[in-house]
Design an enzyme around this catalytic site. Structure first.
Site, PDB file in Angstrom:
ATOM      1  N   ASP A 107      33.839  67.260  75.978  1.00  0.00           N
ATOM      2  CA  ASP A 107      33.934  66.375  77.010  1.00  0.00           C
ATOM      3  C   ASP A 107      33.346  66.960  78.193  1.00  0.00           C
ATOM      4  OD1 ASP A 107      35.956  68.076  77.138  1.00  0.00           O
ATOM      5  OD2 ASP A 107      37.558  66.604  77.135  1.00  0.00           O
ATOM      6  N   HIS A 128      30.963  79.532  74.210  1.00  0.00           N
ATOM      7  CA  HIS A 128      30.990  78.225  73.343  1.00  0.00           C
ATOM      8  C   HIS A 128      32.128  77.404  73.595  1.00  0.00           C
ATOM      9  CE1 HIS A 128      27.724  79.612  70.841  1.00  0.00           C
ATOM     10  NE2 HIS A 128      28.172  80.751  71.111  1.00  0.00           N
TER      11      HIS A 128
HETATM   12  N1  LIG Z   1      35.028  75.408  71.455  1.00  0.00           N
HETATM   13  C1  LIG Z   1      35.907  74.544  72.342  1.00  0.00           C
HETATM   14  N2  LIG Z   1      35.590  74.449  73.567  1.00  0.00           N
HETATM   15  C2  LIG Z   1      36.365  73.647  74.190  1.00  0.00           C
HETATM   16  C3  LIG Z   1      37.443  72.900  73.355  1.00  0.00           C
HETATM   17  C4  LIG Z   1      37.511  73.062  72.067  1.00  0.00           C
HETATM   18  O1  LIG Z   1      38.470  72.333  71.250  1.00  0.00           O
HETATM   19  N3  LIG Z   1      36.888  74.233  71.442  1.00  0.00           N
HETATM   20  N4  LIG Z   1      38.369  72.013  74.022  1.00  0.00           N
HETATM   21  C5  LIG Z   1      37.841  71.492  75.435  1.00  0.00           C
HETATM   22  C6  LIG Z   1      38.817  70.955  75.866  1.00  0.00           C
HETATM   23  S1  LIG Z   1      39.243  69.266  75.655  1.00  0.00           S
HETATM   24  C7  LIG Z   1      39.668  71.663  76.984  1.00  0.00           C
HETATM   25  S2  LIG Z   1      40.780  70.875  77.726  1.00  0.00           S
HETATM   26  C8  LIG Z   1      39.361  72.909  77.356  1.00  0.00           C
HETATM   27  C9  LIG Z   1      40.712  73.724  77.668  1.00  0.00           C
HETATM   28  O2  LIG Z   1      40.275  75.264  77.828  1.00  0.00           O
HETATM   29  P1  LIG Z   1      40.735  75.972  78.835  1.00  0.00           P
HETATM   30  O3  LIG Z   1      40.948  75.448  80.104  1.00  0.00           O
HETATM   31  O4  LIG Z   1      40.239  77.291  78.424  1.00  0.00           O
HETATM   32  O5  LIG Z   1      42.466  76.006  78.314  1.00  0.00           O
HETATM   33  P2  LIG Z   1      43.261  76.589  77.011  1.00  0.00           P
HETATM   34  O6  LIG Z   1      42.232  76.817  75.828  1.00  0.00           O
HETATM   35  O7  LIG Z   1      44.542  75.467  76.881  1.00  0.00           O
HETATM   36  O8  LIG Z   1      43.877  77.703  77.690  1.00  0.00           O
HETATM   37  C10 LIG Z   1      43.075  78.686  78.477  1.00  0.00           C
HETATM   38  C11 LIG Z   1      44.037  79.886  78.887  1.00  0.00           C
HETATM   39  O9  LIG Z   1      45.466  79.378  79.328  1.00  0.00           O
HETATM   40  C12 LIG Z   1      46.025  80.573  79.134  1.00  0.00           C
HETATM   41  N5  LIG Z   1      47.630  80.288  79.836  1.00  0.00           N
HETATM   42  C13 LIG Z   1      48.626  79.894  78.916  1.00  0.00           C
HETATM   43  N6  LIG Z   1      49.583  79.634  79.360  1.00  0.00           N
HETATM   44  C14 LIG Z   1      49.323  79.611  80.711  1.00  0.00           C
HETATM   45  C15 LIG Z   1      50.250  79.053  82.031  1.00  0.00           C
HETATM   46  O10 LIG Z   1      51.495  78.766  81.657  1.00  0.00           O
HETATM   47  N7  LIG Z   1      49.505  79.244  83.082  1.00  0.00           N
HETATM   48  C16 LIG Z   1      48.139  79.659  83.063  1.00  0.00           C
HETATM   49  N8  LIG Z   1      47.577  79.825  84.441  1.00  0.00           N
HETATM   50  N9  LIG Z   1      47.281  79.885  81.874  1.00  0.00           N
HETATM   51  C17 LIG Z   1      47.951  79.994  80.872  1.00  0.00           C
HETATM   52  C18 LIG Z   1      45.855  81.173  78.173  1.00  0.00           C
HETATM   53  O11 LIG Z   1      46.129  82.474  77.925  1.00  0.00           O
HETATM   54  C19 LIG Z   1      44.296  81.003  77.985  1.00  0.00           C
HETATM   55  O12 LIG Z   1      43.748  82.092  78.155  1.00  0.00           O
HETATM   56  O13 LIG Z   1      38.439  73.419  76.255  1.00  0.00           O
HETATM   57  C20 LIG Z   1      37.280  72.633  76.193  1.00  0.00           C
HETATM   58  N10 LIG Z   1      36.560  73.528  75.357  1.00  0.00           N
HETATM   59  N1  LIG Z   2      49.631  68.352  70.416  1.00  0.00           N
HETATM   60  C1  LIG Z   2      48.621  68.495  71.453  1.00  0.00           C
HETATM   61  N2  LIG Z   2      48.087  67.481  71.857  1.00  0.00           N
HETATM   62  C2  LIG Z   2      46.954  67.487  72.588  1.00  0.00           C
HETATM   63  C3  LIG Z   2      46.417  68.840  73.173  1.00  0.00           C
HETATM   64  C4  LIG Z   2      47.023  69.932  72.485  1.00  0.00           C
HETATM   65  O1  LIG Z   2      46.530  71.099  72.852  1.00  0.00           O
HETATM   66  N3  LIG Z   2      48.191  69.554  71.675  1.00  0.00           N
HETATM   67  N4  LIG Z   2      45.286  68.704  73.754  1.00  0.00           N
HETATM   68  C5  LIG Z   2      45.046  67.769  74.534  1.00  0.00           C
HETATM   69  C6  LIG Z   2      43.694  67.696  74.981  1.00  0.00           C
HETATM   70  S1  LIG Z   2      43.200  68.951  76.073  1.00  0.00           S
HETATM   71  C7  LIG Z   2      42.609  66.738  74.635  1.00  0.00           C
HETATM   72  S2  LIG Z   2      41.072  66.889  75.396  1.00  0.00           S
HETATM   73  C8  LIG Z   2      42.845  65.582  73.579  1.00  0.00           C
HETATM   74  C9  LIG Z   2      41.803  65.501  72.849  1.00  0.00           C
HETATM   75  O2  LIG Z   2      42.083  64.366  71.854  1.00  0.00           O
HETATM   76  P1  LIG Z   2      40.644  63.495  71.248  1.00  0.00           P
HETATM   77  O3  LIG Z   2      39.597  63.317  72.082  1.00  0.00           O
HETATM   78  O4  LIG Z   2      41.364  62.563  70.385  1.00  0.00           O
HETATM   79  O5  LIG Z   2      40.249  64.943  70.512  1.00  0.00           O
HETATM   80  P2  LIG Z   2      40.030  65.064  68.663  1.00  0.00           P
HETATM   81  O6  LIG Z   2      41.237  65.990  68.203  1.00  0.00           O
HETATM   82  O7  LIG Z   2      38.793  65.878  68.614  1.00  0.00           O
HETATM   83  O8  LIG Z   2      40.133  63.598  67.995  1.00  0.00           O
HETATM   84  C10 LIG Z   2      38.809  62.878  68.208  1.00  0.00           C
HETATM   85  C11 LIG Z   2      38.574  62.268  66.711  1.00  0.00           C
HETATM   86  O9  LIG Z   2      37.459  61.450  66.824  1.00  0.00           O
HETATM   87  C12 LIG Z   2      36.557  61.454  65.995  1.00  0.00           C
HETATM   88  N5  LIG Z   2      35.155  61.392  66.604  1.00  0.00           N
HETATM   89  C13 LIG Z   2      34.341  62.320  67.227  1.00  0.00           C
HETATM   90  N6  LIG Z   2      33.211  61.584  67.553  1.00  0.00           N
HETATM   91  C14 LIG Z   2      33.412  60.287  67.407  1.00  0.00           C
HETATM   92  C15 LIG Z   2      32.597  59.171  67.746  1.00  0.00           C
HETATM   93  O10 LIG Z   2      31.557  59.485  68.399  1.00  0.00           O
HETATM   94  N7  LIG Z   2      32.983  57.900  67.323  1.00  0.00           N
HETATM   95  C16 LIG Z   2      34.152  57.870  66.600  1.00  0.00           C
HETATM   96  N8  LIG Z   2      34.658  56.671  66.274  1.00  0.00           N
HETATM   97  N9  LIG Z   2      35.142  59.196  66.343  1.00  0.00           N
HETATM   98  C17 LIG Z   2      34.670  60.272  66.656  1.00  0.00           C
HETATM   99  C18 LIG Z   2      36.701  62.879  65.300  1.00  0.00           C
HETATM  100  O11 LIG Z   2      36.317  62.824  63.881  1.00  0.00           O
HETATM  101  C19 LIG Z   2      38.086  63.190  65.645  1.00  0.00           C
HETATM  102  O12 LIG Z   2      38.823  62.869  64.443  1.00  0.00           O
HETATM  103  O13 LIG Z   2      44.020  65.925  73.096  1.00  0.00           O
HETATM  104  C20 LIG Z   2      45.146  66.194  73.898  1.00  0.00           C
HETATM  105  N10 LIG Z   2      46.363  66.311  72.790  1.00  0.00           N
HETATM  106  S1  SF4 Z   3      26.932  71.254  73.748  1.00  0.00           S
HETATM  107 FE1  SF4 Z   3      29.044  72.167  73.458  1.00  0.00          FE
HETATM  108  S2  SF4 Z   3      29.939  72.515  75.656  1.00  0.00           S
HETATM  109 FE2  SF4 Z   3      28.316  70.958  75.681  1.00  0.00          FE
HETATM  110  S3  SF4 Z   3      29.140  68.782  75.614  1.00  0.00           S
HETATM  111 FE3  SF4 Z   3      28.270  69.524  73.252  1.00  0.00          FE
HETATM  112  S4  SF4 Z   3      30.425  70.619  72.524  1.00  0.00           S
HETATM  113 FE4  SF4 Z   3      30.456  70.531  74.757  1.00  0.00          FE
HETATM  114 MO   LIG Z   4      41.173  68.622  77.028  1.00  0.00          MO
END
Ligand SMILES: Nc1nc2c(c(=O)[nH]1)N[C@H]1C(S)=C(S)[C@@H](COP(=O)(O)OP(=O)(O)OC[C@H]3O[C@@H](n4cnc5c(=O)[nH]c(N)nc54)[C@H](O)[C@@H]3O)O[C@H]1N2
Ligand SMILES: Nc1nc2c(c(=O)[nH]1)N[C@H]1C(S)=C(S)[C@@H](COP(=O)(O)OP(=O)(O)OC[C@H]3O[C@@H](n4cnc5c(=O)[nH]c(N)nc54)[C@H](O)[C@@H]3O)O[C@H]1N2
Ligand code: SF4
Ligand SMILES: [Mo]
Length: 737
Positions: free
Chosen positions: A12, A172
């Site tokens: 996102d 990444h």
């Molecule tokens: N490759 C890859 N990249 C992603 C994603 C992915 O699924 N894959 N997801 C994307 C999404 S949707 C999101 S939301 C972001 C999230 O990515 P980040 O913002 O990096 O968040 P997290 O991975 O949840 O955790 C990051 C850090 O929070 C620390 N942490 C744990 N508990 C606490 C706490 O209580 N307080 C504080 N201050 N730190 C704490 C952990 O040690 C960790 O280093 O990443 C995005 N980027």
């Molecule tokens: N328990 C728990 N819940 C969480 C989190 C957690 O750490 N723990 N993290 C939270 C965070 S930070 C985030 S960002 C959210 C993420 O929540 P989502 O944005 O729902 O992320 P995904 O788990 O990747 O699920 C997305 C689904 O959409 C499908 N998809 C991908 N691209 C497309 C498309 O273009 N079209 C359609 N129709 N489908 C598609 C994929 O195959 C996948 O199954 O979850 C939140 N919920």
């Molecule tokens: S290239 Fe990687 S960091 Fe950029 S939007 Fe796509 S998944 Fe997210």
């Molecule tokens: Mo997220």
């Protein structure tokens, strides 16, 4: 061979990548051409076309034939599926009222459906829309509005100081933010990181506050204490533009550094140093991070961040946090969504409206006249995060009929079963539906429970203009590179078709995404095609300190350090620290997070190259804690809470704090989808561990505690039996992240 530019929606953060196309086939996805954004790409984006070409991708609509969850489906045409869905939805609305219809969508979905889903729901009379943004940025946006009316964007390009609350962007993971932080540091900006772990960002920081997980609110209150006591705040701004300073001062005084040290585990001098750096920096930013969205003190932490920005003079100034308001060049989704079409009676039925109102319509109603006064419209939906139903209230209603039956549920690009707390209840909720529709690319644990599975298109297959989630005034062009496979259709088409079948045709005049984009770009006076032909990106000029002209979009017209809206809603109007009580049976602090490079959330596990990089769910433990528990690298273990338990392999890591465990989010095994319940998501996903009773949620928003909840760890003698069926050999294949 041709090259197109498309905005990646795998995650996102919206990188604009290049796509090489020949004969309506994507040959390669390449890094951006634009030198300014050239480093903004990651392996998930570059391998996306290979994921979408897999045989497992859904390519035709399916209708359930067996029992729900049995996994037996028959192919059906789009026309038949949509006809039956519309008919059944109409019967359920007739029987239970429109609020019986609920939706959950993903985060990347922001702007690809152009607000059409909410428009259809509002016209039908249902307020029960929710999304993962309820604990990822959307809620932050809504809570920021309580203090100063909008969600400000961090001006990382010009800033002198960056404060990361556990945010750990990497090469990444959220690459554009990683690059911006590095560029800021290269230009001399300082970096403060709050993280219980020595993350990559923490290792590069000037100050690393290694706090206990779940104590960010206490840390911020400590900062406030120093800043107020040492009079480091912007006195003129506080005098002219803030209300409630004296009350805030009193509250901060309840958190002397000795108490904050005890709560956070960080030395007083370090807290003082960081607070002084933040308050005295010429400019400073606190970029958003989900760590603060996912705690029982979430509302307080987000408010504290807002308050720090304001009183230290970092609001709406270059290098600080910028209040953009609506983009004047492209109509916001807010204007498509038609929240005004939903009657006050239906708004009040929104699940969570009474219990957890901070991002629901209830808070929205209190903000509406002030949003209109400053931004020109009563509704301002930033990052989709306002006017949402609360997920916990929603799934409870779906599972129990309390306070009323919710029996039709659509999951659009969201692996709903795995994406919320209390996965056990989400499962019960989904099983109890009379109509369950999933719009997806793959057979997921959620899709397997559905009545209809509709195959979606991808970002390579649809036109789009990314409008920065309605958050800042940046537009990014995204061209359709290829046609979707014959049986696949986008979420926009889904809503349009459904709306027409439900008698809403007059309100849905756009025949295609492209027509919709033409409409939304009208303020700019050019069509979508003209936009793509003339722009990569379009960044509108920013007026700083615009509040001097308009006031702030709050009831007082000022920055509300003491929130009148929270007070009206019956909550503490001042920020406070709360954490879950300690529990001797569960002596570790568990946190969810540290995203895995090859996956986005619950996705990508179908792609063999991704699985090779990260084959198994891993629990991180400090080596000394691991020794105490007799756990070697790669041993199988179980993490348990009073709510449930999950299994994974141990990764001994010196970067972890003592007495902390990291559990990953999103693990399931697509190859087990037919042989094991939920593709083993019920044995690996974090949602199994996380309760959502009232005391386990943030009071104001109802957001769960994913950071710092009590848990226990124990060794398992051998890998769980189902792992043998994944074809993995287990422990030695674990790789570090
Ligand atoms: N490759 C890859 N990249 C992603 C994603 C992915 O699924 N894959 N997801 C994307 C999404 S949707 C999101 S939301 C972001 C999230 O990515 P980040 O913002 O990096 O968040 P997290 O991975 O949840 O955790 C990051 C850090 O929070 C620390 N942490 C744990 N508990 C606490 C706490 O209580 N307080 C504080 N201050 N730190 C704490 C952990 O040690 C960790 O280093 O990443 C995005 N980027
Ligand atoms: N328990 C728990 N819940 C969480 C989190 C957690 O750490 N723990 N993290 C939270 C965070 S930070 C985030 S960002 C959210 C993420 O929540 P989502 O944005 O729902 O992320 P995904 O788990 O990747 O699920 C997305 C689904 O959409 C499908 N998809 C991908 N691209 C497309 C498309 O273009 N079209 C359609 N129709 N489908 C598609 C994929 O195959 C996948 O199954 O979850 C939140 N919920
Ligand atoms: S290239 Fe990687 S960091 Fe950029 S939007 Fe796509 S998944 Fe997210
Ligand atoms: Mo997220």
């Amino acid at each position: 061979m041709e090259r197109k530019r498309a905005v990646c929606t795998v995650c996102d953060i919206a990188c604009q990548l290049q796509v090489e196309v020949e004969d309506d086939k994507v040959l390669r996805v390449l890094p951006p051409e634009n030198p300014v954004t050239a480093g903004n790409y990651c392996l998930k984006g570059l391998s996306a076309h290979r994921l979408y070409a897999l045989e497992e991708r859904l390519r035709q609509p399916l209708r359930r034939v067996g029992e729900r969850g049995e996994g037996r489906f028959e192919p059906v045409s789009w026309d038949e599926a949509m006809g039956e869905i519309a008919e059944r939805l109409e019967v359920l609305i007739e029987k239970y009222g429109p609020e019986t219809f609920a939706v959950s969508t993903s985060n990347w979905n922001t702007s690809v459906e152009n607000g059409l889903g909410r428009r259809v729901m509002n016209l039908l009379g249902s307020p029960n829309w929710t999304s993962g943004v309820a604990m990822c940025m959307g809620n932050t946006a809504a809570v920021n509005k309580l203090t100063y009316g909008w969600f400000p964007w961090p001006d990382l390009i010009n800033t002198d100081l960056v404060v990361l609350f556990g945010h750990n962007p990497r090469k990444h993971s959220w690459t554009p933010i990683y690059n911006l932080v590095r560029q800021a540091q290269a230009k001399g900006a300082k970096l403060i990181v709050l993280d219980p772990r020595v993350s990559g960002q923490a290792a590069r920081a000037d100050v690393h506050l290694q706090l206990r997980s779940g104590t960010d609110a206490a840390m911020c209150l400590g900062w406030l204490n120093v800043i107020i006591e040492e009079e480091l705040y912007d006195k003129q701004f506080v005098r002219d533009w803030c209300v409630g300073f004296d009350d805030l001062k009193e509250r901060a005084a309840e958190y002397p550094l000795s108490r904050v040290r005890e709560l956070t585990g960080v030395a007083e001098e370090e807290i003082r140093l960081a607070a002084r750096m933040y308050a005295t920096a010429r400019s400073a930013t606190i970029p958003w991070s989900p760590t603060v969205d996912q705690q029982v003190s979430s509302t307080s932490i987000i408010r504290l961040q807002s308050i720090l920005r304001a009183i230290c003079g970092h609001l709406d100034v270059p290098g600080g946090e910028l209040i953009y308001g609506f983009n004047e060049e492209m109509l916001s989704e807010t204007f498509i969504e038609l929240h005004e079409a939903l009657s006050p009676q239906q708004r009040a039925k929104q699940l969570g409206y009474d219990e957890y109102p901070a991002y629901t319509h209830r808070a929205g109603e209190l903000l509406a006249p002030h949003t209109k006064r400053v931004f020109g419209h009563e509704y301002a939906n930033i990052v989709m995060g306002s006017y949402m139903a609360n997920p916990t209230s929603l799934f409870r209603a779906m599972a129990t009929d309390e306070p009323y039956p919710v029996r039709a549920f659509f999951s659009l690009g969201n692996n709903t079963l795995m994406s919320y707390p209390n996965q056990q209840q989400v499962k019960a909720a989904l099983l109890r539906q009379e109509l369950l529709v999933v719009h997806e690319l793959f057979m997921t644990p959620t899709a397997r429970l559905a009545d209809f599975i509709l195959p979606g298109d991808t970002w390579l297959e649809r036109p789009h203009v990314h409008d920065s989630f309605g958050w800042r005034s940046w537009l990014i062009a995204s061209e359709k590179a290829v046609d979707p496979p014959a049986g696949c259709r986008g979420v926009f088409d889904f809503w349009r078709d459904l709306g027409h079948r439900m008698g809403l045709g007059d309100h849905l005049p756009w025949a295609s995404v492209e027509e919709m984009l033409d409409f939304r770009l009208q303020p700019l006076g050019i069509s979508y095609r003209e936009f793509c032909a003339t722009h990569d990106m379009k960044i509108a000029a920013k007026e700083y300190r615009s509040y001097r002209r308009t006031g702030f979009g709050t009831p007082s017209g000022k920055v509300e350090l003491r929130s009148s809206i929270l007070e009206d809603l019956g909550f503490d109007p001042l920020p406070y620290h709360r954490e879950l009580p300690e529990d001797p049976d569960h002596p570790f602090r568990v946190f969810v997070g540290v995203r895995e490079d090859p996956y986005f959330q619950t996705g990508q596990r179908q792609l063999p190259s991704a699985r090779r990089l990260s084959p198994l769910p891993a629990f991180f433990l400090h080596p000394e804690d691991a020794d105490e528990l007799g756990l070697a690298q790669g041993d199988w273990a179980e993490v348990s809470t009073r709510h449930g338990c999950i299994q994974g392999v141990i990764e001994r890591r010196g970067d972890m704090s003592r007495r902390h465990v990291r559990v990953p989010h999103g693990w399931w095994f697509p190859e087990l989808i037919d042989s094991d319940t939920d593709g083993a998501a019920d044995r690996h996903n974090d949602g199994i561990l996380v309760p959502d009773d009232r005391e386990s949620l943030d009071y104001e928003q109802g957001t769960p505690q994913l950071k710092g909840f009590p848990g226990a760890v124990r060794r398992l003698e051998r890998p769980p039996a189902h792992i043998a069926r994944t074809g993995l050999r287990s422990s030695e294949e674990v790789t570090a992240q």
